[in-house]
Design a protein around this motif. Structure first.
Motif, mmCIF file in Angstrom:
data_model
loop_
_atom_site.group_PDB
_atom_site.id
_atom_site.type_symbol
_atom_site.label_atom_id
_atom_site.label_comp_id
_atom_site.label_asym_id
_atom_site.label_seq_id
_atom_site.Cartn_x
_atom_site.Cartn_y
_atom_site.Cartn_z
ATOM 1 N N LYS A 65 -21.037 -12.009 -3.889
ATOM 2 C CA LYS A 65 -22.327 -11.682 -4.494
ATOM 3 C C LYS A 65 -22.902 -10.345 -4.046
ATOM 4 O O LYS A 65 -24.028 -10.018 -4.417
ATOM 5 N N MET A 66 -22.136 -9.582 -3.302
ATOM 6 C CA MET A 66 -22.673 -8.327 -2.790
ATOM 7 C C MET A 66 -22.231 -7.119 -3.613
ATOM 8 O O MET A 66 -22.651 -5.999 -3.347
ATOM 9 N N THR A 67 -21.380 -7.350 -4.600
ATOM 10 C CA THR A 67 -20.930 -6.271 -5.464
ATOM 11 C C THR A 67 -21.113 -6.692 -6.911
ATOM 12 O O THR A 67 -20.746 -7.804 -7.287
ATOM 13 N N VAL A 68 -21.680 -5.797 -7.685
ATOM 14 C CA VAL A 68 -21.882 -6.061 -9.100
ATOM 15 C C VAL A 68 -21.185 -4.968 -9.900
ATOM 16 O O VAL A 68 -21.103 -3.811 -9.459
ATOM 17 N N TYR A 69 -20.663 -5.349 -11.051
ATOM 18 C CA TYR A 69 -19.930 -4.426 -11.901
ATOM 19 C C TYR A 69 -20.569 -4.359 -13.283
ATOM 20 O O TYR A 69 -21.230 -5.299 -13.724
ATOM 21 N N LEU A 70 -20.330 -3.254 -13.948
ATOM 22 C CA LEU A 70 -20.723 -3.114 -15.345
ATOM 23 C C LEU A 70 -19.530 -2.526 -16.092
ATOM 24 O O LEU A 70 -19.219 -1.347 -15.933
ATOM 25 N N GLN A 71 -18.862 -3.359 -16.857
ATOM 26 C CA GLN A 71 -17.765 -2.911 -17.696
ATOM 27 C C GLN A 71 -18.347 -2.453 -19.027
ATOM 28 O O GLN A 71 -19.010 -3.235 -19.712
ATOM 29 N N VAL B 144 -26.462 -2.999 -26.096
ATOM 30 C CA VAL B 144 -25.172 -3.038 -25.400
ATOM 31 C C VAL B 144 -24.486 -4.390 -25.532
ATOM 32 O O VAL B 144 -23.331 -4.548 -25.099
ATOM 33 N N GLN B 145 -25.179 -5.361 -26.103
ATOM 34 C CA GLN B 145 -24.619 -6.701 -26.262
ATOM 35 C C GLN B 145 -23.296 -6.626 -27.008
ATOM 36 O O GLN B 145 -23.179 -5.968 -28.040
ATOM 37 N N GLY B 146 -22.277 -7.274 -26.456
ATOM 38 C CA GLY B 146 -20.965 -7.276 -27.085
ATOM 39 C C GLY B 146 -20.076 -6.116 -26.667
ATOM 40 O O GLY B 146 -18.872 -6.133 -26.929
ATOM 41 N N ARG B 147 -20.653 -5.113 -26.026
ATOM 42 C CA ARG B 147 -19.858 -3.965 -25.572
ATOM 43 C C ARG B 147 -19.803 -3.882 -24.046
ATOM 44 O O ARG B 147 -18.795 -3.454 -23.485
ATOM 45 N N PHE B 148 -20.874 -4.287 -23.378
ATOM 46 C CA PHE B 148 -20.957 -4.225 -21.925
ATOM 47 C C PHE B 148 -20.864 -5.629 -21.337
ATOM 48 O O PHE B 148 -21.318 -6.604 -21.942
ATOM 49 N N THR B 149 -20.289 -5.706 -20.134
ATOM 50 C CA THR B 149 -20.198 -6.969 -19.421
ATOM 51 C C THR B 149 -20.590 -6.754 -17.962
ATOM 52 O O THR B 149 -20.025 -5.890 -17.301
ATOM 53 N N ILE B 150 -21.539 -7.545 -17.498
ATOM 54 C CA ILE B 150 -21.952 -7.491 -16.102
ATOM 55 C C ILE B 150 -21.318 -8.658 -15.358
ATOM 56 O O ILE B 150 -21.209 -9.766 -15.898
ATOM 57 N N SER B 151 -20.881 -8.415 -14.142
ATOM 58 C CA SER B 151 -20.278 -9.467 -13.328
ATOM 59 C C SER B 151 -20.529 -9.138 -11.860
ATOM 60 O O SER B 151 -20.937 -8.030 -11.526
#
Length: 124
Positions: free
Chosen positions: A76-82, A64-71
């Motif tokens: 700090k209580m919410t995490v996203y995966l684009q 997924v490297q280069g296609r997905f982004t975690i933030s």
């Protein structure tokens, strides 16, 4: 009691994008690491991405490297995966996970808290 709730899954076509969210409640170790894992039918749960407690460090599976982004949010209580340029092989149930330690971790057994999962289906 710690609760992680994912949202944002669904059916998308190959090449499209989707964004997953995970909100944590009752989690007193908000400086701990968070991550995303996925599980396809008949397969083991696998690592997708992780982010450190401070949000300054991120790691991805090579697939997924280069296609997905975690933030994660400043609180700090919410995490996203684009997820961009999705492929059929990205199909699976995506799980949010959290741990008390700020140290990065890549295997499911190192995470103590899990969401219920959200289905992502990528059609070709």
């Amino acid at each position: 009691q710690v609760e992680l709730v994912e949202s944002g899954g669904g059916l998308v076509q190959a090449g499209e994008s989707a964004r997953l969210s995970c909100s944590a409640s009752g989690w007193t170790s908000s400086n701990g690491g968070m991550g995303w894992f996925r599980q396809a039918p008949g397969k083991e749960r696998e690592f997708v991405a992780t982010i450190s407690g401070s949000g300054s460090s991120t790691y991805y599976d090579p697939s997924v490297q280069g296609r997905f982004t975690i933030s994660r949010d400043a609180n700090k209580m919410t995490v996203y995966l684009q997820m961009n340029m999705l492929k059929p092989e990205d199909t699976g149930v995506y799980y949010c996970a959290a741990r008390s330690s700020w140290v990065i971790a890549f295997v499911p057994r190192d995470y103590g808290f899990w969401g219920q999962g959200t289905q992502v289906t990528v059609s070709s």
